[in-house]
Design a protein around this motif. Structure first.
Motif, mmCIF file in Angstrom:
data_model
loop_
_atom_site.group_PDB
_atom_site.id
_atom_site.type_symbol
_atom_site.label_atom_id
_atom_site.label_comp_id
_atom_site.label_asym_id
_atom_site.label_seq_id
_atom_site.Cartn_x
_atom_site.Cartn_y
_atom_site.Cartn_z
ATOM 1 N N ASP A 97 -2.600 21.199 29.589
ATOM 2 C CA ASP A 97 -3.149 22.408 30.209
ATOM 3 C C ASP A 97 -2.161 23.556 30.042
ATOM 4 O O ASP A 97 -2.565 24.696 29.841
ATOM 5 N N GLU A 98 -0.867 23.233 30.182
ATOM 6 C CA GLU A 98 0.203 24.205 29.955
ATOM 7 C C GLU A 98 1.290 23.517 29.139
ATOM 8 O O GLU A 98 1.773 22.448 29.526
ATOM 9 N N GLU A 99 1.642 24.118 28.031
ATOM 10 C CA GLU A 99 2.736 23.609 27.210
ATOM 11 C C GLU A 99 4.051 23.815 27.960
ATOM 12 O O GLU A 99 4.114 24.615 28.905
ATOM 13 N N PRO A 100 5.104 23.127 27.554
ATOM 14 C CA PRO A 100 6.400 23.304 28.214
ATOM 15 C C PRO A 100 6.826 24.779 28.213
ATOM 16 O O PRO A 100 6.687 25.466 27.204
ATOM 17 N N HIS A 101 7.297 25.218 29.364
ATOM 18 C CA HIS A 101 7.733 26.601 29.526
ATOM 19 C C HIS A 101 8.693 26.691 30.706
ATOM 20 O O HIS A 101 8.786 25.762 31.509
ATOM 21 N N LEU A 102 9.370 27.801 30.807
ATOM 22 C CA LEU A 102 10.270 28.037 31.925
ATOM 23 C C LEU A 102 9.474 28.650 33.070
ATOM 24 O O LEU A 102 8.846 29.701 32.904
ATOM 25 N N ASN A 103 9.483 28.000 34.217
ATOM 26 C CA ASN A 103 8.839 28.539 35.412
ATOM 27 C C ASN A 103 9.827 29.513 36.048
ATOM 28 O O ASN A 103 10.898 29.094 36.485
ATOM 29 N N PRO A 104 9.492 30.800 36.126
ATOM 30 C CA PRO A 104 10.439 31.765 36.677
ATOM 31 C C PRO A 104 10.704 31.566 38.178
ATOM 32 O O PRO A 104 11.758 31.959 38.668
ATOM 33 N N SER A 105 9.795 30.921 38.873
ATOM 34 C CA SER A 105 9.987 30.696 40.315
ATOM 35 C C SER A 105 11.012 29.603 40.579
ATOM 36 O O SER A 105 11.858 29.735 41.460
ATOM 37 N N THR A 106 10.919 28.495 39.827
ATOM 38 C CA THR A 106 11.845 27.380 40.044
ATOM 39 C C THR A 106 13.030 27.427 39.081
ATOM 40 O O THR A 106 13.998 26.689 39.266
ATOM 41 N N GLU A 107 12.904 28.255 38.045
ATOM 42 C CA GLU A 107 13.908 28.353 36.986
ATOM 43 C C GLU A 107 14.151 27.004 36.316
ATOM 44 O O GLU A 107 15.262 26.655 35.943
ATOM 45 N N THR A 108 13.076 26.244 36.173
ATOM 46 C CA THR A 108 13.133 24.951 35.498
ATOM 47 C C THR A 108 12.011 24.867 34.466
ATOM 48 O O THR A 108 11.000 25.583 34.557
ATOM 49 N N GLN A 109 12.185 23.969 33.506
ATOM 50 C CA GLN A 109 11.152 23.709 32.521
ATOM 51 C C GLN A 109 10.037 22.896 33.169
ATOM 52 O O GLN A 109 10.293 22.053 34.022
ATOM 53 N N GLU A 110 8.808 23.145 32.741
ATOM 54 C CA GLU A 110 7.682 22.360 33.238
ATOM 55 C C GLU A 110 6.548 22.379 32.235
ATOM 56 O O GLU A 110 6.508 23.208 31.335
ATOM 57 N N PHE A 111 5.605 21.445 32.413
ATOM 58 C CA PHE A 111 4.365 21.409 31.647
ATOM 59 C C PHE A 111 3.289 20.799 32.532
ATOM 60 O O PHE A 111 3.601 20.163 33.551
ATOM 61 N N SER A 112 2.030 20.990 32.158
ATOM 62 C CA SER A 112 0.915 20.468 32.958
ATOM 63 C C SER A 112 -0.089 19.759 32.052
ATOM 64 O O SER A 112 -0.342 20.185 30.927
ATOM 65 N N LEU A 113 -0.669 18.689 32.595
ATOM 66 C CA LEU A 113 -1.664 17.910 31.889
ATOM 67 C C LEU A 113 -2.661 17.362 32.904
ATOM 68 O O LEU A 113 -2.488 17.529 34.103
ATOM 69 N N ARG A 114 -3.719 16.726 32.403
ATOM 70 C CA ARG A 114 -4.741 16.118 33.267
ATOM 71 C C ARG A 114 -4.651 14.599 33.196
ATOM 72 O O ARG A 114 -4.468 14.019 32.136
ATOM 73 N N ASP A 115 -4.804 13.975 34.371
ATOM 74 C CA ASP A 115 -4.803 12.510 34.414
ATOM 75 C C ASP A 115 -6.207 12.000 34.068
ATOM 76 O O ASP A 115 -7.116 12.799 33.819
ATOM 77 N N PRO A 116 -6.427 10.684 34.021
ATOM 78 C CA PRO A 116 -7.742 10.158 33.627
ATOM 79 C C PRO A 116 -8.905 10.608 34.507
ATOM 80 O O PRO A 116 -10.053 10.578 34.065
ATOM 81 N N ASP A 117 -8.635 11.033 35.743
ATOM 82 C CA ASP A 117 -9.704 11.491 36.635
ATOM 83 C C ASP A 117 -9.823 13.007 36.690
ATOM 84 O O ASP A 117 -10.617 13.534 37.460
ATOM 85 N N GLY A 118 -9.023 13.715 35.921
ATOM 86 C CA GLY A 118 -9.115 15.173 35.873
ATOM 87 C C GLY A 118 -8.173 15.904 36.805
ATOM 88 O O GLY A 118 -8.235 17.128 36.895
ATOM 89 N N TYR A 119 -7.311 15.188 37.511
ATOM 90 C CA TYR A 119 -6.347 15.852 38.377
ATOM 91 C C TYR A 119 -5.301 16.571 37.530
ATOM 92 O O TYR A 119 -4.850 16.036 36.506
ATOM 93 N N CYS A 120 -4.910 17.740 37.966
ATOM 94 C CA CYS A 120 -3.863 18.494 37.300
ATOM 95 C C CYS A 120 -2.506 17.940 37.740
ATOM 96 O O CYS A 120 -2.221 17.856 38.936
ATOM 97 N N VAL A 121 -1.686 17.567 36.759
ATOM 98 C CA VAL A 121 -0.366 17.007 37.013
ATOM 99 C C VAL A 121 0.659 17.926 36.346
ATOM 100 O O VAL A 121 0.568 18.168 35.148
ATOM 101 N N THR A 122 1.601 18.422 37.129
ATOM 102 C CA THR A 122 2.677 19.225 36.573
ATOM 103 C C THR A 122 3.973 18.431 36.667
ATOM 104 O O THR A 122 4.280 17.858 37.710
ATOM 105 N N ILE A 123 4.688 18.405 35.563
ATOM 106 C CA ILE A 123 5.991 17.757 35.494
ATOM 107 C C ILE A 123 7.030 18.869 35.379
ATOM 108 O O ILE A 123 6.947 19.707 34.477
ATOM 109 N N SER A 124 8.003 18.857 36.271
ATOM 110 C CA SER A 124 9.037 19.892 36.322
ATOM 111 C C SER A 124 10.401 19.238 36.252
ATOM 112 O O SER A 124 10.650 18.210 36.885
ATOM 113 N N ALA A 125 11.315 19.868 35.503
ATOM 114 C CA ALA A 125 12.681 19.358 35.429
ATOM 115 C C ALA A 125 13.328 19.464 36.801
ATOM 116 O O ALA A 125 13.167 20.472 37.496
ATOM 117 N N LEU A 126 14.063 18.440 37.160
ATOM 118 C CA LEU A 126 14.718 18.408 38.467
ATOM 119 C C LEU A 126 15.811 19.455 38.576
ATOM 120 O O LEU A 126 16.013 20.045 39.630
#
Length: 129
Positions: A97-126
């Motif tokens: 849904d979103e390719e890896p990018h820098l989130n200006p709010s958290t100042e970390t890298q993140e990306f977003s994808l959909r799980d098998p049921d359509g839930y939006c999942v965002t993965i953010s660097a710790l």
């Protein structure tokens, strides 16, 4: 310490269980039940609970037809292995849904994808770059 157990309704607990284990790089195991499973971190912390739609008498988990799964919900996970998470995610889905990018709010890298049921999942660097 207080913890939250996020529970989402899913069509097929074993399928979703395997998907999340793959995303998080966890060894493949079976959920505790066909209609219920807990994705846990290596220290035992519950990361996410998976509940089969309609399996029990929980009003908000009776059917996905009452509202679209994930409507108003973003599953946001902070990970300490961002690059490996990105590789694993690319193996699970054909597009993000979103390719890896820098989130200006958290100042970390993140990306977003959909799980098998359509839930939006965002993965953010710790940690920050």
């Amino acid at each position: 310490m207080k913890r939250i157990w996020t529970i989402i309704g899913v069509r097929d607990v074993p399928v979703s269980f395997k998907w999340y284990q793959g995303l998080f790089g966890q060894p493949e195991t079976a959920p505790g039940h066909d209609d219920w499973g807990q994705i846990r971190d290596s220290d035992g912390t519950v990361l996410l609970c998976l509940h089969q739609w309609g399996a029990h008498e929980h009003a908000s988990l009776m059917s996905p037809t009452r509202a679209l799964p994930g409507n108003g919900l973003l599953l946001f996970f902070r990970v300490d292995d961002f690059e490996r998470s990105l590789e694993r995610a690319r193996a699970l889905v054909s597009r993000f849904d979103e390719e890896p990018h820098l989130n200006p709010s958290t100042e970390t890298q993140e990306f977003s994808l959909r799980d098998p049921d359509g839930y939006c999942v965002t993965i953010s660097a710790l940690s920050e770059l």
